[in-house]
Design a protein around this motif. Structure first.
Motif, PDB file in Angstrom:
ATOM      1  N   SER A  93      -2.923   2.709  -4.453  1.00  0.00           N
ATOM      2  CA  SER A  93      -3.281   4.152  -4.580  1.00  0.00           C
ATOM      3  C   SER A  93      -3.402   4.758  -6.310  1.00  0.00           C
ATOM      4  O   SER A  93      -2.860   3.848  -6.611  1.00  0.00           O
ATOM      5  CB  SER A  93      -2.479   4.802  -3.673  1.00  0.00           C
ATOM      6  N   THR A  94      -4.030   6.030  -5.733  1.00  0.00           N
ATOM      7  CA  THR A  94      -4.471   6.839  -7.513  1.00  0.00           C
ATOM      8  C   THR A  94      -3.820   7.974  -6.799  1.00  0.00           C
ATOM      9  O   THR A  94      -2.962   8.479  -5.490  1.00  0.00           O
ATOM     10  CB  THR A  94      -5.762   7.181  -7.804  1.00  0.00           C
ATOM     11  N   ARG A  95      -3.131   8.830  -7.172  1.00  0.00           N
ATOM     12  CA  ARG A  95      -2.126  10.017  -7.963  1.00  0.00           C
ATOM     13  C   ARG A  95      -2.966  10.867  -6.796  1.00  0.00           C
ATOM     14  O   ARG A  95      -2.254  11.200  -5.942  1.00  0.00           O
ATOM     15  CB  ARG A  95      -2.270  10.425  -8.713  1.00  0.00           C
ATOM     16  N   ASP A  96      -3.989  11.072  -6.477  1.00  0.00           N
ATOM     17  CA  ASP A  96      -5.058  12.090  -5.719  1.00  0.00           C
ATOM     18  C   ASP A  96      -6.253  11.443  -4.788  1.00  0.00           C
ATOM     19  O   ASP A  96      -6.773  11.921  -3.761  1.00  0.00           O
ATOM     20  CB  ASP A  96      -5.949  12.850  -7.095  1.00  0.00           C
ATOM     21  N   PHE A  97      -6.664  10.690  -5.415  1.00  0.00           N
ATOM     22  CA  PHE A  97      -8.517  10.060  -4.290  1.00  0.00           C
ATOM     23  C   PHE A  97      -8.072   9.060  -3.574  1.00  0.00           C
ATOM     24  O   PHE A  97      -9.288   9.000  -3.240  1.00  0.00           O
ATOM     25  CB  PHE A  97      -9.601   9.873  -6.118  1.00  0.00           C
ATOM     26  N   TYR A  98      -7.663   7.927  -4.298  1.00  0.00           N
ATOM     27  CA  TYR A  98      -7.972   6.984  -2.944  1.00  0.00           C
ATOM     28  C   TYR A  98      -6.258   5.962  -2.480  1.00  0.00           C
ATOM     29  O   TYR A  98      -5.331   6.001  -3.573  1.00  0.00           O
ATOM     30  CB  TYR A  98      -8.388   5.378  -3.811  1.00  0.00           C
ATOM     31  N   SER A  99      -5.703   5.863  -1.633  1.00  0.00           N
ATOM     32  CA  SER A  99      -4.907   4.592  -1.432  1.00  0.00           C
ATOM     33  C   SER A  99      -5.535   3.878   0.229  1.00  0.00           C
ATOM     34  O   SER A  99      -6.294   4.270   0.429  1.00  0.00           O
ATOM     35  CB  SER A  99      -4.408   6.125  -0.242  1.00  0.00           C
ATOM     36  N   THR A 100      -4.897   2.710   0.102  1.00  0.00           N
ATOM     37  CA  THR A 100      -5.411   1.404   0.750  1.00  0.00           C
ATOM     38  C   THR A 100      -5.089   0.759   1.600  1.00  0.00           C
ATOM     39  O   THR A 100      -3.609   0.446   0.255  1.00  0.00           O
ATOM     40  CB  THR A 100      -7.184   0.678   0.865  1.00  0.00           C
ATOM     41  N   VAL A 101      -4.381  -0.041   2.478  1.00  0.00           N
ATOM     42  CA  VAL A 101      -3.416  -1.228   2.992  1.00  0.00           C
ATOM     43  C   VAL A 101      -3.918  -2.111   2.758  1.00  0.00           C
ATOM     44  O   VAL A 101      -5.045  -2.457   2.855  1.00  0.00           O
ATOM     45  CB  VAL A 101      -2.687  -1.071   4.168  1.00  0.00           C
ATOM     46  N   VAL A 102      -3.449  -3.042   1.989  1.00  0.00           N
ATOM     47  CA  VAL A 102      -3.921  -4.839   1.356  1.00  0.00           C
ATOM     48  C   VAL A 102      -3.263  -5.433   2.412  1.00  0.00           C
ATOM     49  O   VAL A 102      -1.810  -5.132   2.143  1.00  0.00           O
ATOM     50  CB  VAL A 102      -4.558  -4.197  -0.033  1.00  0.00           C
ATOM     51  N   GLN A 103      -3.658  -7.090   2.206  1.00  0.00           N
ATOM     52  CA  GLN A 103      -3.028  -7.614   2.765  1.00  0.00           C
ATOM     53  C   GLN A 103      -3.789  -8.769   1.976  1.00  0.00           C
ATOM     54  O   GLN A 103      -5.137  -8.967   1.644  1.00  0.00           O
ATOM     55  CB  GLN A 103      -3.259  -7.819   4.402  1.00  0.00           C
ATOM     56  N   TYR A 104      -2.688 -10.035   1.520  1.00  0.00           N
ATOM     57  CA  TYR A 104      -2.923 -10.878   0.600  1.00  0.00           C
ATOM     58  C   TYR A 104      -2.340 -12.470   1.489  1.00  0.00           C
ATOM     59  O   TYR A 104      -1.465 -12.201   1.382  1.00  0.00           O
ATOM     60  CB  TYR A 104      -3.195 -10.651  -1.556  1.00  0.00           C
ATOM     61  N   THR A 105      -3.469 -13.135   0.615  1.00  0.00           N
ATOM     62  CA  THR A 105      -2.807 -14.646   0.625  1.00  0.00           C
ATOM     63  C   THR A 105      -3.127 -15.499  -0.788  1.00  0.00           C
ATOM     64  O   THR A 105      -4.303 -15.847  -1.519  1.00  0.00           O
ATOM     65  CB  THR A 105      -3.195 -15.978   1.733  1.00  0.00           C
ATOM     66  N   ARG A 106      -1.783 -16.256  -1.555  1.00  0.00           N
ATOM     67  CA  ARG A 106      -1.870 -16.658  -2.329  1.00  0.00           C
ATOM     68  C   ARG A 106      -2.056 -17.738  -2.363  1.00  0.00           C
ATOM     69  O   ARG A 106      -0.489 -17.992  -1.790  1.00  0.00           O
ATOM     70  CB  ARG A 106      -1.735 -15.594  -3.496  1.00  0.00           C
TER      71      ARG A 106
END
Length: 204
Positions: free
Chosen positions: A90-103
């Protein structure tokens, strides 16, 4: 060196102290560091921390993340580490998303038989963009070619014979410039992560 003739003599304090000191000296190097088999072959880890987005939107902020991991060949300097995690970019003003990952990473510990050791990890994985509200109605998901490579530096301190505290910081470079659904500039999106965790070692 000397030996006792009667096993009953082993019960004396002086003999016990001598045997303990002898065992300790055998496990201590010339710098005074004691090496013990703290880490068994299999590791289970849980960690929490933060992810820091750096992409096409400005002013990325610290966002929460968590991970569970399984390690193999942990009783050698070179080992394998598999992790599954989730967090927010996420950013302070414009963008936010939930992510899931495998490594899947290769880990190298510099001093595997010591109580504390720095380590390096490198590997790659796949990241799934779940959107701002992953449990609500989905308007879009970015699942196309969200692979990434990563490099991590960390430090582990064994607080018990089979339990360690793990501190790490990593850099994750995505294979595309579209995790935030914006393509601009010359560089792909990437993110940083900082984690604090606990490792439990199982088996011999």
């Amino acid at each position: 060196l000397w030996e006792v003739k009667e096993t009953e003599d082993l019960s004396t304090t002086a003999i016990k102290n001598y045997l303990e000191e002898k065992e300790t000296n055998a496990q201590t190097d010339y710098l005074g560091f004691q090496s013990l088999p703290f880490r068994s072959s299999i590791k289970l880890g849980v960690s929490g921390g933060t992810m820091i987005y750096d992409g096409d939107y400005p002013r990325g902020v610290l966002s929460p993340s968590g991970e569970i991991s399984v390690g193999f060949l942990q009783n050698s300097n070179l080992s394998i580490d598999l992790g599954i995690g989730a967090g927010m970019l996420s950013t302070r003003d414009f963008y936010s998303t939930v992510v899931q990952y495998t490594r899947l990473n290769i880990m190298y510990r510099l001093f595997n038989y010591y109580k504390s050791t720095p380590y390096l990890q490198a590997g790659g994985g796949f990241l799934l963009n779940l959107g701002e509200d992953p449990f609500g109605e989905q308007t879009w998901t970015g699942v196309d070619n969200n692979g990434f490579v990563n490099a991590t530096i960390g430090y582990e301190i064994m607080v018990a014979q089979r339990t360690g505290i793990d501190l790490s910081a990593g850099y994750n470079w995505l294979f595309n410039d579209n995790i935030d659904m914006v393509r601009q500039g010359s560089y792909n999106d990437f993110f940083w992560d900082i984690k604090v965790g606990v490792n439990f070692y199982l088996g011999k």
